[in-house]
Every structure is written in C-alpha cells, then in structure tokens.
Design a protein around this motif. Structure first.
Motif, PDB file in Angstrom:
ATOM      1  N   SER A  53       0.805  -1.221   0.000  1.00  0.00           N
ATOM      2  CA  SER A  53       0.000   0.000   0.000  1.00  0.00           C
ATOM      3  C   SER A  53       0.838   1.271   0.000  1.00  0.00           C
ATOM      4  CB  SER A  53      -0.939   0.014   1.210  1.00  0.00           C
ATOM      5  OG  SER A  53      -0.193  -0.048   2.415  1.00  0.00           O
ATOM      6  N   VAL A  54       2.088   1.189   0.503  1.00  0.00           N
ATOM      7  CA  VAL A  54       2.955   2.361   0.571  1.00  0.00           C
ATOM      8  C   VAL A  54       4.390   1.937   0.269  1.00  0.00           C
ATOM      9  CG1 VAL A  54       3.954   4.104   2.116  1.00  0.00           C
ATOM     10  CG2 VAL A  54       1.530   3.547   2.297  1.00  0.00           C
ATOM     11  N   VAL A  55       5.049   2.705  -0.569  1.00  0.00           N
ATOM     12  CA  VAL A  55       6.492   2.607  -0.790  1.00  0.00           C
ATOM     13  C   VAL A  55       6.964   4.048  -0.846  1.00  0.00           C
ATOM     14  CG1 VAL A  55       8.342   1.866  -2.324  1.00  0.00           C
ATOM     15  CG2 VAL A  55       6.283   0.460  -2.115  1.00  0.00           C
ATOM     16  N   GLU A  56       7.730   4.468   0.191  1.00  0.00           N
ATOM     17  CA  GLU A  56       8.126   5.874   0.254  1.00  0.00           C
ATOM     18  C   GLU A  56       9.441   6.031   1.001  1.00  0.00           C
ATOM     19  OE1 GLU A  56       4.964   7.869   2.344  1.00  0.00           O
ATOM     20  OE2 GLU A  56       5.563   7.055   4.287  1.00  0.00           O
ATOM     21  N   ASP A  57      10.004   7.222   0.885  1.00  0.00           N
ATOM     22  CA  ASP A  57      11.185   7.583   1.649  1.00  0.00           C
ATOM     23  C   ASP A  57      10.725   8.585   2.693  1.00  0.00           C
ATOM     24  OD1 ASP A  57      13.913   7.462   2.277  1.00  0.00           O
ATOM     25  OD2 ASP A  57      14.320   9.270   1.111  1.00  0.00           O
ATOM     26  N   ALA A 116      11.655  11.006   6.123  1.00  0.00           N
ATOM     27  CA  ALA A 116      12.793  11.709   6.724  1.00  0.00           C
ATOM     28  C   ALA A 116      13.259  11.054   8.026  1.00  0.00           C
ATOM     29  CB  ALA A 116      12.426  13.166   6.976  1.00  0.00           C
ATOM     30  N   LEU A 117      12.349  10.501   8.821  1.00  0.00           N
ATOM     31  CA  LEU A 117      12.725   9.858  10.082  1.00  0.00           C
ATOM     32  C   LEU A 117      12.985   8.362   9.947  1.00  0.00           C
ATOM     33  CD1 LEU A 117      10.405  11.548  12.738  1.00  0.00           C
ATOM     34  CD2 LEU A 117      12.865  11.845  12.439  1.00  0.00           C
ATOM     35  N   TRP A 118      12.218   7.677   9.112  1.00  0.00           N
ATOM     36  CA  TRP A 118      12.257   6.215   9.070  1.00  0.00           C
ATOM     37  C   TRP A 118      12.980   5.649   7.861  1.00  0.00           C
ATOM     38  CZ3 TRP A 118      11.703   4.162  13.478  1.00  0.00           C
ATOM     39  CH2 TRP A 118      10.936   4.810  14.442  1.00  0.00           C
ATOM     40  N   GLY A 119      13.494   6.497   6.997  1.00  0.00           N
ATOM     41  CA  GLY A 119      14.196   6.007   5.814  1.00  0.00           C
ATOM     42  C   GLY A 119      13.209   5.402   4.837  1.00  0.00           C
ATOM     43  N   GLY A 120      13.644   4.373   4.110  1.00  0.00           N
ATOM     44  CA  GLY A 120      12.746   3.693   3.186  1.00  0.00           C
ATOM     45  C   GLY A 120      11.665   2.948   3.950  1.00  0.00           C
ATOM     46  N   VAL A 121      10.418   3.156   3.554  1.00  0.00           N
ATOM     47  CA  VAL A 121       9.275   2.536   4.227  1.00  0.00           C
ATOM     48  C   VAL A 121       8.452   1.767   3.203  1.00  0.00           C
ATOM     49  CG1 VAL A 121       7.128   2.976   5.499  1.00  0.00           C
ATOM     50  CG2 VAL A 121       9.171   4.351   5.980  1.00  0.00           C
ATOM     51  N   VAL A 122       8.119   0.512   3.564  1.00  0.00           N
ATOM     52  CA  VAL A 122       7.215  -0.301   2.758  1.00  0.00           C
ATOM     53  C   VAL A 122       6.097  -0.752   3.686  1.00  0.00           C
ATOM     54  CG1 VAL A 122       6.932  -2.424   1.410  1.00  0.00           C
ATOM     55  CG2 VAL A 122       9.060  -1.097   1.227  1.00  0.00           C
ATOM     56  N   GLU A 123       4.841  -0.555   3.263  1.00  0.00           N
ATOM     57  CA  GLU A 123       3.699  -1.023   4.032  1.00  0.00           C
ATOM     58  C   GLU A 123       2.942  -2.059   3.216  1.00  0.00           C
ATOM     59  OE1 GLU A 123       1.172   2.116   5.478  1.00  0.00           O
ATOM     60  OE2 GLU A 123       2.827   3.077   6.551  1.00  0.00           O
ATOM     61  N   THR A 137      -1.707  -3.908   8.909  1.00  0.00           N
ATOM     62  CA  THR A 137      -0.697  -3.225   8.112  1.00  0.00           C
ATOM     63  C   THR A 137       0.657  -3.530   8.714  1.00  0.00           C
ATOM     64  OG1 THR A 137      -2.211  -1.445   7.513  1.00  0.00           O
ATOM     65  CG2 THR A 137       0.149  -0.992   7.292  1.00  0.00           C
ATOM     66  N   TRP A 138       1.530  -4.139   7.921  1.00  0.00           N
ATOM     67  CA  TRP A 138       2.904  -4.455   8.317  1.00  0.00           C
ATOM     68  C   TRP A 138       3.778  -3.372   7.722  1.00  0.00           C
ATOM     69  CZ3 TRP A 138       3.765  -8.398  11.679  1.00  0.00           C
ATOM     70  CH2 TRP A 138       2.700  -9.268  11.885  1.00  0.00           C
ATOM     71  N   ARG A 139       4.457  -2.609   8.578  1.00  0.00           N
ATOM     72  CA  ARG A 139       5.256  -1.460   8.152  1.00  0.00           C
ATOM     73  C   ARG A 139       6.733  -1.757   8.403  1.00  0.00           C
ATOM     74  NH1 ARG A 139       6.247   4.251  10.523  1.00  0.00           N
ATOM     75  NH2 ARG A 139       6.280   5.498   8.635  1.00  0.00           N
ATOM     76  N   TYR A 140       7.510  -1.760   7.336  1.00  0.00           N
ATOM     77  CA  TYR A 140       8.947  -2.024   7.381  1.00  0.00           C
ATOM     78  C   TYR A 140       9.668  -0.695   7.219  1.00  0.00           C
ATOM     79  CZ  TYR A 140       7.148  -6.599   6.015  1.00  0.00           C
ATOM     80  OH  TYR A 140       6.437  -7.774   5.950  1.00  0.00           O
ATOM     81  N   VAL A 175       9.996  -3.803  -4.769  1.00  0.00           N
ATOM     82  CA  VAL A 175       8.543  -3.669  -4.910  1.00  0.00           C
ATOM     83  C   VAL A 175       8.175  -2.234  -5.233  1.00  0.00           C
ATOM     84  CG1 VAL A 175       7.996  -5.551  -3.323  1.00  0.00           C
ATOM     85  CG2 VAL A 175       8.138  -3.237  -2.450  1.00  0.00           C
ATOM     86  N   VAL A 176       7.091  -2.077  -5.924  1.00  0.00           N
ATOM     87  CA  VAL A 176       6.530  -0.758  -6.174  1.00  0.00           C
ATOM     88  C   VAL A 176       5.041  -0.733  -5.857  1.00  0.00           C
ATOM     89  CG1 VAL A 176       8.224  -0.046  -7.892  1.00  0.00           C
ATOM     90  CG2 VAL A 176       6.200  -1.288  -8.619  1.00  0.00           C
ATOM     91  N   GLY A 177       4.420  -1.874  -5.762  1.00  0.00           N
ATOM     92  CA  GLY A 177       3.001  -1.989  -5.461  1.00  0.00           C
ATOM     93  C   GLY A 177       2.522  -3.376  -5.818  1.00  0.00           C
ATOM     94  N   GLY A 178       1.229  -3.588  -5.712  1.00  0.00           N
ATOM     95  CA  GLY A 178       0.654  -4.881  -6.057  1.00  0.00           C
ATOM     96  C   GLY A 178       0.721  -5.872  -4.916  1.00  0.00           C
ATOM     97  N   ASP A 179       0.553  -7.143  -5.248  1.00  0.00           N
ATOM     98  CA  ASP A 179       0.510  -8.204  -4.249  1.00  0.00           C
ATOM     99  C   ASP A 179       1.867  -8.855  -4.067  1.00  0.00           C
ATOM    100  OD1 ASP A 179      -2.232  -7.883  -3.828  1.00  0.00           O
ATOM    101  OD2 ASP A 179      -2.752  -9.266  -5.437  1.00  0.00           O
ATOM    102  N   VAL A 180       2.149  -9.245  -2.806  1.00  0.00           N
ATOM    103  CA  VAL A 180       3.360 -10.001  -2.490  1.00  0.00           C
ATOM    104  C   VAL A 180       2.951 -11.187  -1.618  1.00  0.00           C
ATOM    105  CG1 VAL A 180       4.942  -8.038  -2.621  1.00  0.00           C
ATOM    106  CG2 VAL A 180       3.890  -8.595  -0.436  1.00  0.00           C
TER     107      VAL A 180
END
Length: 177
Positions: free
Chosen positions: A103-107, A109-116, A124-127, A135-140
């Motif tokens: 649902s989210v792939v972003e950079d 400022a506090l958490w660095g690269g984030v994938v949700e 929601t699993w937030r890395y 990954v850029v989106g879709g199903d995993v």
C-alpha cells in the motif's frame, strides 16, 4: 504515539501454523485410509508457501514498548517504540512477513525507506529502514523480497537493523509472528 495504549493480543504466532501443518501431515501418514482421512486432509494448509516469515535472521535488539516510554538517543527524547528492531547487516534482503497488498512505498525523513503491506486480516505491516528496490506496489507473498536493509535516521544511534511495525484498526500491535 497515543494509540500505543490500545493493545491487541490476537496476532498469530508462526510456530502454531507450522506445527498444525506438521501434525496434519503426520496424522495423514499414520492413519489407514478410512472415512476420517478426508477431514484430516481438509485441515491441512492448501498452500505449501509459508504464511509468516521473520524479516531478517538477526536477533531482536529493541522490542515493542506498548505504552511504556523508552529513550531514543538519536532524537534525544522519550517516546513509545511501536515496533520491533531486528539486527541485520546493511544490504541484507528483507522478505515480507506476511503476504498482502503493498500500500505504501516511500522515503521518510525519520524512518528512511518505508514499505507497508496490508494482509488479508487488515493488519498493516510497516517495514522501516528498507531500500524498497524490489517492490513498487501490487501483491506479495510471505517470503517475497521487498527490499534491502538500509539506514533509519530516527534510530541512527543503533546498529544496522530493520524496524517492523504492525497496525490493526489504527492501533499499534506487538509484531509477533
């Protein structure tokens, strides 16, 4: 941080799913063909792929604090720790804990690269601290590589690690898998 007071203890633990599949398999192997065999087969998991995997091989270096405040040396303040930090070397691959939709792939400022990733149960699993090159989106699926370990600016005082969070209905949950 205020939502950290809402605790939820219903996150499944991976050992029960693997033991269930092992006991299902052993009961099928030891039972003679009978009318009980179809019900044993129905209880076995349909997919051979794992339903949960830990994101990295390292030990937990900082746990989930719930509503307890912990000191963050990098930011110089007291706050809740809404996730689990698992030690990992920079550049190590990070697999998805559970399958779901990215649902989210972003950079950040506090958490660095984030994938949700949102799983089938609505968690929601937030890395955080992941360079999301895979990954850029879709199903995993559980175990699919979603990126590699990178820096976490908000936790720069700690050794290299992945920060994993779990949210359900807006409440932080202890990421137990």
């Amino acid at each position: 941080a205020q939502q950290a007071e809402k605790k939820q203890e219903d996150v499944p633990v991976s050992s029960s799913s693997s033991s269930a599949s092992q006991s299902g398999a052993s009961s099928q192997a030891s039972s003679p063909a009978s009318s009980a065999a179809p019900s044993d087969a129905a209880s076995a998991p349909a997919s051979p792929s794992p339903s949960y995997v830990w994101p990295v091989e390292g030990e937990v270096t900082q746990g989930f604090s719930g509503d307890e405040l912990v000191y963050n040396a990098t930011l110089g303040d007291w706050r809740t720790h809404n996730g689990v930090d698992a030690a990992a070397a920079a550049g190590d691959e990070v697999p998805a804990v559970k399958g779901g939709r990215v649902s989210v792939v972003e950079d950040d400022a506090l958490w660095g690269g984030v994938v949700e990733i949102v799983d089938a149960n609505g968690c929601t699993w937030r890395y955080c601290g992941v360079t999301p090159g895979c990954v850029v989106g879709g199903d995993v699926a559980a175990g699919d590589v979603i990126g590699v370990v990178a820096a976490i600016p908000a936790e720069a005082d700690l050794a290299s690690h992945v920060h994993l969070e779990c949210l359900k209905d807006g409440a932080w949950m202890k990421p137990e898998i």
